[in-house]
Design a protein around this motif. Structure first.
Motif, mmCIF file in Angstrom:
data_model
loop_
_atom_site.group_PDB
_atom_site.id
_atom_site.type_symbol
_atom_site.label_atom_id
_atom_site.label_comp_id
_atom_site.label_asym_id
_atom_site.label_seq_id
_atom_site.Cartn_x
_atom_site.Cartn_y
_atom_site.Cartn_z
ATOM 1 N N ALA A 283 46.405 47.609 104.841
ATOM 2 C CA ALA A 283 47.358 46.468 105.133
ATOM 3 C C ALA A 283 48.986 47.179 104.930
ATOM 4 N N ARG A 284 49.135 47.799 103.990
ATOM 5 C CA ARG A 284 50.268 48.562 103.725
ATOM 6 C C ARG A 284 50.814 49.547 104.668
ATOM 7 N N GLN A 285 49.645 50.033 105.455
ATOM 8 C CA GLN A 285 50.013 51.069 106.608
ATOM 9 C C GLN A 285 49.797 50.473 107.949
ATOM 10 N N GLY B 57 27.945 53.323 92.887
ATOM 11 C CA GLY B 57 29.311 53.037 92.719
ATOM 12 C C GLY B 57 29.890 54.162 92.044
ATOM 13 N N PRO B 58 31.225 54.120 91.771
ATOM 14 C CA PRO B 58 31.984 55.041 90.716
ATOM 15 C C PRO B 58 31.687 54.830 89.612
ATOM 16 N N LEU B 59 31.799 55.910 88.587
ATOM 17 C CA LEU B 59 31.676 55.799 87.154
ATOM 18 C C LEU B 59 32.916 56.560 86.374
ATOM 19 N N THR B 60 33.241 55.855 85.260
ATOM 20 C CA THR B 60 34.112 56.286 84.470
ATOM 21 C C THR B 60 34.003 57.751 83.729
ATOM 22 N N THR B 61 34.821 58.381 83.950
ATOM 23 C CA THR B 61 34.703 59.879 83.022
ATOM 24 C C THR B 61 36.049 59.813 82.115
ATOM 25 N N PRO B 62 35.974 59.793 80.820
ATOM 26 C CA PRO B 62 36.987 59.931 79.979
ATOM 27 C C PRO B 62 37.822 61.327 80.175
ATOM 28 N N LEU C 12 29.458 61.577 83.878
ATOM 29 C CA LEU C 12 28.062 61.101 84.537
ATOM 30 C C LEU C 12 27.504 61.579 85.711
ATOM 31 N N ASN C 13 28.564 61.616 86.675
ATOM 32 C CA ASN C 13 28.282 62.089 87.928
ATOM 33 C C ASN C 13 27.654 63.339 88.039
ATOM 34 N N VAL C 14 28.465 64.465 87.318
ATOM 35 C CA VAL C 14 27.845 65.871 87.254
ATOM 36 C C VAL C 14 26.526 65.851 86.622
ATOM 37 N N THR D 263 33.135 57.991 97.290
ATOM 38 C CA THR D 263 33.647 59.268 96.655
ATOM 39 C C THR D 263 34.969 59.015 95.751
ATOM 40 N N HIS D 264 35.484 57.877 95.779
ATOM 41 C CA HIS D 264 36.709 57.680 94.932
ATOM 42 C C HIS D 264 36.034 57.067 93.597
ATOM 43 N N GLY D 265 37.174 57.010 92.650
ATOM 44 C CA GLY D 265 36.916 56.760 91.239
ATOM 45 C C GLY D 265 36.710 55.285 91.085
ATOM 46 N N THR D 266 36.953 54.625 89.765
ATOM 47 C CA THR D 266 36.709 53.216 89.502
ATOM 48 C C THR D 266 38.117 52.582 89.689
ATOM 49 N N ALA D 267 39.058 53.236 90.030
ATOM 50 C CA ALA D 267 40.291 52.363 90.110
ATOM 51 C C ALA D 267 40.507 51.226 89.206
ATOM 52 N N PRO D 268 40.409 51.404 87.807
ATOM 53 C CA PRO D 268 40.520 50.410 86.578
ATOM 54 C C PRO D 268 41.408 49.298 86.944
ATOM 55 N N LYS D 269 42.348 49.649 87.452
ATOM 56 C CA LYS D 269 43.815 48.562 87.446
ATOM 57 C C LYS D 269 43.311 47.607 88.671
ATOM 58 N N TYR D 270 42.171 47.653 89.557
ATOM 59 C CA TYR D 270 41.847 46.600 90.223
ATOM 60 C C TYR D 270 40.561 46.007 89.931
ATOM 61 N N THR D 271 40.101 46.335 88.665
ATOM 62 C CA THR D 271 38.753 45.633 88.339
ATOM 63 C C THR D 271 38.631 44.272 88.523
ATOM 64 N N LYS E 238 39.668 43.121 95.450
ATOM 65 C CA LYS E 238 41.201 43.696 96.214
ATOM 66 C C LYS E 238 40.649 44.783 97.062
ATOM 67 N N VAL E 239 39.937 45.600 96.497
ATOM 68 C CA VAL E 239 39.767 47.101 97.238
ATOM 69 C C VAL E 239 38.772 47.280 98.347
ATOM 70 N N ASN E 240 39.172 48.300 99.022
ATOM 71 C CA ASN E 240 38.388 48.556 100.326
ATOM 72 C C ASN E 240 36.960 49.161 99.806
ATOM 73 N N PRO E 241 35.902 48.466 100.581
ATOM 74 C CA PRO E 241 34.454 49.044 100.028
ATOM 75 C C PRO E 241 34.056 50.040 101.078
ATOM 76 N N THR F 68 41.764 45.246 103.952
ATOM 77 C CA THR F 68 42.077 45.103 102.669
ATOM 78 C C THR F 68 43.510 45.890 102.414
ATOM 79 N N TYR F 69 44.162 45.770 101.203
ATOM 80 C CA TYR F 69 45.480 45.936 100.773
ATOM 81 C C TYR F 69 46.072 47.471 101.178
ATOM 82 N N ASP F 70 44.873 48.234 101.096
ATOM 83 C CA ASP F 70 45.268 49.546 101.220
ATOM 84 C C ASP F 70 45.620 50.007 102.641
HETATM 85 P P1 NAP Z 1 40.439 56.360 91.461
HETATM 86 O O1 NAP Z 1 39.671 55.649 90.783
HETATM 87 O O2 NAP Z 1 39.867 56.944 92.528
HETATM 88 O O3 NAP Z 1 41.759 55.556 92.041
HETATM 89 C C1 NAP Z 1 43.108 56.225 92.231
HETATM 90 C C2 NAP Z 1 43.654 55.478 93.544
HETATM 91 O O4 NAP Z 1 42.856 55.625 94.757
HETATM 92 C C3 NAP Z 1 43.723 54.141 93.129
HETATM 93 O O5 NAP Z 1 44.654 53.596 92.274
HETATM 94 C C4 NAP Z 1 43.691 53.647 94.525
HETATM 95 O O6 NAP Z 1 45.236 53.716 94.947
HETATM 96 C C5 NAP Z 1 43.032 54.483 95.204
HETATM 97 N N1 NAP Z 1 41.697 53.788 95.666
HETATM 98 C C6 NAP Z 1 40.443 54.303 95.008
HETATM 99 N N2 NAP Z 1 39.708 53.481 95.428
HETATM 100 C C7 NAP Z 1 39.938 52.830 96.151
HETATM 101 C C8 NAP Z 1 39.268 51.662 96.970
HETATM 102 N N3 NAP Z 1 37.994 51.324 97.078
HETATM 103 N N4 NAP Z 1 40.101 50.981 98.079
HETATM 104 C C9 NAP Z 1 41.599 50.827 98.027
HETATM 105 N N5 NAP Z 1 42.208 51.953 97.040
HETATM 106 C C10 NAP Z 1 41.477 52.919 96.578
HETATM 107 O O7 NAP Z 1 40.970 57.756 90.683
HETATM 108 P P2 NAP Z 1 41.418 57.795 89.232
HETATM 109 O O8 NAP Z 1 42.485 56.815 88.926
HETATM 110 O O9 NAP Z 1 41.924 59.432 89.099
HETATM 111 O O10 NAP Z 1 40.065 57.869 88.383
HETATM 112 C C11 NAP Z 1 39.806 56.446 87.664
HETATM 113 C C12 NAP Z 1 38.304 56.875 87.021
HETATM 114 O O11 NAP Z 1 37.301 57.051 88.229
HETATM 115 C C13 NAP Z 1 38.211 58.072 86.156
HETATM 116 O O12 NAP Z 1 37.254 57.781 84.828
HETATM 117 C C14 NAP Z 1 37.619 59.075 86.821
HETATM 118 O O13 NAP Z 1 37.121 60.003 86.042
HETATM 119 C C15 NAP Z 1 36.699 58.395 87.751
HETATM 120 N N6 NAP Z 1 36.011 59.127 88.838
HETATM 121 C C16 NAP Z 1 34.852 58.763 89.316
HETATM 122 C C17 NAP Z 1 34.358 59.200 90.319
HETATM 123 C C18 NAP Z 1 32.949 58.659 90.736
HETATM 124 O O14 NAP Z 1 32.240 58.132 90.079
HETATM 125 N N7 NAP Z 1 32.269 59.579 91.791
HETATM 126 C C19 NAP Z 1 35.146 60.131 91.306
HETATM 127 C C20 NAP Z 1 36.392 60.258 90.749
HETATM 128 C C21 NAP Z 1 37.189 59.826 89.673
HETATM 129 P P3 NAP Z 1 46.506 52.653 94.997
HETATM 130 O O15 NAP Z 1 46.688 52.168 93.711
HETATM 131 O O16 NAP Z 1 47.620 53.710 95.248
HETATM 132 O O17 NAP Z 1 46.297 51.737 96.037
#
Ligand code: NAP
Length: 418
Positions: free
Chosen positions: A392-394, A101-106, A114-116, A336-344, A348-351, A388-390
């Protein structure tokens, strides 16, 4: 090997690599890193779906023996503040196959990504991103079904090698002096300086993997993407070395674009793979306007970074784009996306991104039936407008469900395809 916190399943067997090909037992041990933020929700949902598909496809004769390994915040809690414990690398080197799954990078300072680090330490030199459209997924283009391309992005060099010198530092001044006085280079005062290495070794192993993939999966074109018109000895060399691999190692099964016209009148002979190349800027247009011309792309690191996100947008965004980082032996599949922390922990999110990374993994394992079942069932669930919500809004008239409910709907729908 004995681990401190990792429990090796007793009912599984190790994956091995024999002559460059993965050998998958019927009960393979597969490592997983849950991930931070939304990691728990999407990993829990996806593992239910993968396990159900394998069970339904093979009736119990095949099963994944999951082995949790740790990285990120969960690791820090277990290993006394260590976000990337050594035994995580050891486990991957020994068990070879994993999904994360995704990992936080400050941002700014703190620790390195951590990914790199995972990619570099395990030498996962190829970032593989298949980009295709799944029926029903909302897309900004009119014919998203025409995009079906697999991007092989070089993972270890280019501007990501980290050779950079900040303006105003003694190191920068030393390099600037050398470049100006000994190499005759001209550039503005106070310029930050970066070095972009691109080697024959790293280029060739990436292009080799891309061509082999095309041959294994019946894809007919491999396109080398580069900016060689401007950066002749890095990007231009990438193009030249890419053609060299095709000529020296795959001459009986590949045809270059030049030969296509001079020898075959523009018609690719049956069973052969066309190797062509495109400049990095124009390919963004081509992928939007004529996507069906492209099947596999091999790109240096930075071009691939831009391209994979841009093309993913055409088929519904990075929210469902899967990926993997693959080396000669170890393969790590990942959202490929990040940790979307506000949805922890909101369920809710799309798997989808992690789910389809798992589908890629099942294909890598050659468990085609399970992979296919998930794809069909996912498409059916979207067609039913259960999302999921993402999404649904489209979509109009959609039923918005939680991550766990979405997983249950996909599992239920599998029975329609058995
Ligand atoms: P993010 O976590 O990808 O989230 C950005 C936005 O993308 C979310 O607010 C949400 O948009 C949408 N999103 C992401 N995942 C989703 C999902 N599974 N289902 C539905 N919508 C999704 O990007 P970030 O906020 O820039 O990064 C947060 C943290 O993740 C950072 O620490 C960053 O370094 C890390 N990161 C890790 C990886 C990895 O581990 N491979 C990759 C990228 C970033 P809406 O709020 O508009 O719905």
């Amino acid at each position: 090997m004995a681990f401190q916190h990792i429990t090796v399943p007793t009912d599984g067997e190790k994956v091995t690599v024999v002559n460059g090909k993965p050998h998958i037992p019927d009960h393979p041990i597969v490592a997983f890193i849950e991930g931070d933020g939304i990691g728990y929700d999407i990993m829990t949902a996806s593992r239910r779906i993968w396990d159900a598909a394998v069970e339904k496809a093979y009736g119990g004769s095949r099963r994944i023996a999951w082995m949790e390994i740790y990285c990120g915040e969960k690791a820090a809690a277990l290993y006394d503040g260590n976000y990337m414990p050594e035994e995580t690398f050891d486990a991957m080197r020994e068990y070879l196959l994993g999904i994360k799954g995704p990992l936080t990078t400050p941002v700014g300072g703190g620790f390195r990504s951590l990914n790199v680090t995972l990619r570099q330490v395990l030498d996962l030199y190829s970032c593989v991103r298949p980009v295709r459209w799944y029926r029903g997924v909302p897309s900004p283009v009119r014919e998203p079904e025409k995009t079906n391309v697999v991007i092989f992005r070089e993972n270890t060099e280019d501007v990501y090698a980290g050779i950079e010198y900040e303006a105003g530092t003694p190191e920068n001044a030393k390099l600037a002096k050398f470049l100006r006085e000994e190499m005759g280079a001209h550039f503005f005062e106070d310029a930050g300086l970066g070095i972009k290495p691109i080697s024959a070794f790293a280029t060739k192993r990436l292009v080799r993997m891309a061509i082999q993939y095309a041959l294994d999966r019946g894809r007919r074109t491999v396109t080398l993407v580069h900016k060689g018109n401007i950066q002749k000895f890095t990007e231009g060399a990438f193009q030249r070395w890419g053609y060299e691999v095709a000529r020296d190692e795959f001459s009986d099964v590949t045809v270059s674009e030049a030969d296509l016209w001079s020898k075959y009148d523009g018609k690719l002979p049956e069973g052969k793979v066309l190797i062509n190349d495109r400049i990095a800027d124009i390919i963004f247009q081509h992928l939007l306007l004529r996507p069906s011309e492209f099947e596999v792309l091999a790109t240096p690191n930075l071009n691939g970074d831009y391209l994979s996100d841009a093309v993913a947008a055409q088929v519904g965004g990075v929210g469902i784009a899967p990926g993997a980082n693959i080396g000669d032996e170890v393969a790590m599949f990942e959202a490929t996306h990040g940790t979307a922390p506000k949805y922890t922990n909101l369920d809710k999110v799309n798997p989808g991104s992690l789910l389809f990374s798992g589908v890629m993994m099942l294909e890598y394992m050659r468990w085609w039936e399970a992979a296919d079942l998930i794809t069909k069932s996912f498409e059916q669930t979207i067609a039913d407008k259960v999302v999921t919500y993402d999404f649904a809004r489209q979509m109009e008239g959609a039923t918005e469900v939680r991550t766990s409910e979405f997983a249950s709907a996909i599992i239920r729908n599998m029975d329609r395809f058995i």
